[in-house]
Design a protein around this motif. Structure first.
Motif, mmCIF file in Angstrom:
data_model
loop_
_atom_site.group_PDB
_atom_site.id
_atom_site.type_symbol
_atom_site.label_atom_id
_atom_site.label_comp_id
_atom_site.label_asym_id
_atom_site.label_seq_id
_atom_site.Cartn_x
_atom_site.Cartn_y
_atom_site.Cartn_z
ATOM 1 N N THR A 257 49.100 47.258 44.448
ATOM 2 C CA THR A 257 47.565 46.776 44.003
ATOM 3 C C THR A 257 47.316 45.551 44.760
ATOM 4 O O THR A 257 46.372 45.381 45.544
ATOM 5 N N SER B 68 56.140 47.240 40.651
ATOM 6 C CA SER B 68 56.120 48.042 41.936
ATOM 7 C C SER B 68 54.362 48.201 41.841
ATOM 8 O O SER B 68 53.787 48.134 43.096
ATOM 9 N N VAL B 69 53.851 48.717 40.882
ATOM 10 C CA VAL B 69 52.413 49.054 40.952
ATOM 11 C C VAL B 69 51.492 47.692 41.141
ATOM 12 O O VAL B 69 50.606 47.737 41.816
#
Length: 517
Positions: free
Chosen positions: A498, A493-494
């Motif tokens: 990004t 998810s991160v």
């Protein structure tokens, strides 16, 4: 023959304690009752006549009936601890659903405009990694879907008919709201806004194709036509009542997906088509593009925020728990979803390669490359199916928002929401979604970012909730599996968020406020 004596004692408990068993327990506040099962059945006064009568053969059917009633009360006490407030809210107002209704809802929410941009992910990932990531994502989200269905009914008998309630039960009230409230509302509201833009824009194209003349209405006016139709249809009272709408949405989604990929494959590959990933200025750029592509794939598998709500419309008891019928409906729905998404992604990338339009995906490619060499009827029919599907999908994605708005009212007033207020609340949400669609017409360009925000709801949170609620044995295969999937899901998810932000900064998007094209 030895005489069998049956003796039923009179309960010494106060009347208030006995009557409390008939009151359903609100979710997240379940108390462990110390009453035995015998305390929950009617008590017969002790008398010599009763003792003698119960020992006769004539009393055998009565004794058997009492035993059956004890078993029935035990089953009901375990499986129907419902919040009385649920009977006032649109998601759980009717519990007459079945596996067919579940399949209709899952198909309507699982196939949509997000499938049309799947080939864009292959541009950055290529053939091999694109297919591998698509298969892994499909299997992964199907597993987490199974976890959610199993978690719907807790061991104490509480039914978690909303994703947010389950998150609060697993992580605590404050942490559950912090983790799940924004992504769920963002998914529901953001999807409705995108459906307005997609549906209204396709309405305009359909009108121009049928009439053969420029549209007399502006894009904003087509938005008004779409949202007026959607609000009118949204007056259906509850989730069960829109099963027919979801069936229409499912049929139209399967129809336009099939038409688009079949026409694209039959017409053959475009001239000078290329499958080579675009050469970025740096290796870092290629990595960020791959992360953004993962977000597009994650966004294609949406609908986990609606699974518990759909299951909440089903009846449940010990012999036929709702998870059995729900899983049957889900398995059929996801078989159809796989038959739609995989050919659309693979066939679309084969036909167009790196030439797929960023705006509109496969639908844009159909209009751009095959408007003149394909039957006008096929193109117009595809556009009409997209419009109908957008209006139908709007209903099921707006339902959690309607439910949340009415929950605020019923919690404060402790009574059902009046009909006039229900109409006003749904009209208010429709107008708000319309305003956002007009103010931020570039939202469809943020598909990767939306996928990153939704990814924990789909791939990570169900694994953590399973560990918190079911508490598998530490260091067991099940414990390792869910911890691994949950942690990897959060990391993905991160990375996806990004990559999406990098794509917006590096490549740019056309930002035009209050000016939909």
């Amino acid at each position: 023959m030895m005489e069998e004596l049956v003796e039923v004692k009179v309960s010494a408990r106060p009347r208030e304690t006995q009557s409390s068993l008939a009151i359903s327990t609100p979710p997240l506040q379940v108390e462990q009752h110390s009453l035995s099962l015998s305390d929950s059945i009617p008590k017969t006064p002790k008398s010599p006549f009763a003792s003698r009568f119960m020992s006769t053969p004539l009393a055998s059917p009565m004794k058997k009936a009492i035993e059956n009633m004890q078993g029935y009360l035990g089953e009901v006490g375990r499986f129907t601890k419902l919040d009385p407030q649920d009977d006032w809210l649109p998601i759980t107002e009717s519990r007459k659903g079945n596996a067919y209704y579940a399949a209709f809802h899952v198909l309507s929410s699982g196939i949509g405009f997000q499938a049309l941009v799947l080939p864009l992910a292959f541009i950055s990932l290529g053939w091999t990694w694109g297919i591998v990531c698509l298969c892994v994502a499909f299997t992964w989200q199907l597993y987490t879907l199974w976890l959610l269905i199993q978690l719907h009914e807790s061991d104490t008998g509480v039914r978690h008919s909303r994703y947010l309630r389950l998150a609060m039960a697993a992580f605590g009230e404050k942490m559950g709201k912090l983790l799940a409230l924004f992504p769920i509302m963002y998914l529901s509201g953001g999807t409705c806004v995108t459906l307005i833009m997609m549906g209204a824009g396709t309405m305009k194209i359909f009108f121009q194709m049928v009439c053969g003349a420029p549209s007399p209405l502006t894009t904003i006016e087509w938005y008004v036509v779409f949202i007026f139709t959607a609000i009118l249809l949204a007056q259906l009272p509850n989730l069960n009542s829109i099963a027919g709408v979801s069936l229409i949405g499912a049929i139209t989604a399967v129809g336009y997906c099939a038409l688009i990929w079949i026409v694209s494959v039959v017409q053959g590959r475009l001239a000078h088509v290329s499958y080579e990933p675009p050469r970025e200025r740096s290796e870092t750029g290629m990595i960020f593009s791959a992360w953004n592509a993962l977000g597009i794939i994650a966004f294609a598998f949406r609908g986990h925020n609606l699974v518990l709500e759909i299951q909440g419309t089903m009846p449940s008891d010990a012999k036929q728990p709702s998870r059995l019928a729900m899983w049957r409906g889900v398995m059929f729905a996801y078989l159809v979803i796989a038959l739609c998404l995989f050919p659309l992604a693979i066939g679309g990338y084969w036909a167009y390669g790196n030439l797929i339009p960023t705006n509109g995906g496969m639908l844009g490619a159909l209009h751009k490359y095959h408007e003149h060499d394909t039957s006008k009827f096929i193109i117009a029919l595809t556009s009409l199916l997209v419009v109908i599907n957008c209006i139908s999908s709007f209903q099921i994605y707006a339902m959690p928002v309607f439910d949340n708005l009415e929950f605020r009212y019923t919690s404060k007033k402790n009574r059902p929401c009046p009909r006039w207020l229900r109409i006003a609340l749904r009209g208010f949400f429709g107008c708000l979604a319309f305003f956002i669609a007009v103010a931020l017409p570039f939202l469809p360009s943020l598909a990767g970012l939306i996928g990153g925000v939704a990814l924990p709801i789909t791939l990570a949170y169900p694994c953590f909730m399973w560990i918190q609620i079911k508490k598998p044995q530490k260091c067991s295969p099940n414990w390792y599996l869910n911890w691994t999937l949950g942690v990897v899901g959060m990391i993905l998810s991160v990375l996806v968020i990004t990559g999406a932000i990098w794509g917006i900064v590096a490549q740019g998007i056309k930002i035009h406020f209050f000016n939909p094209q």
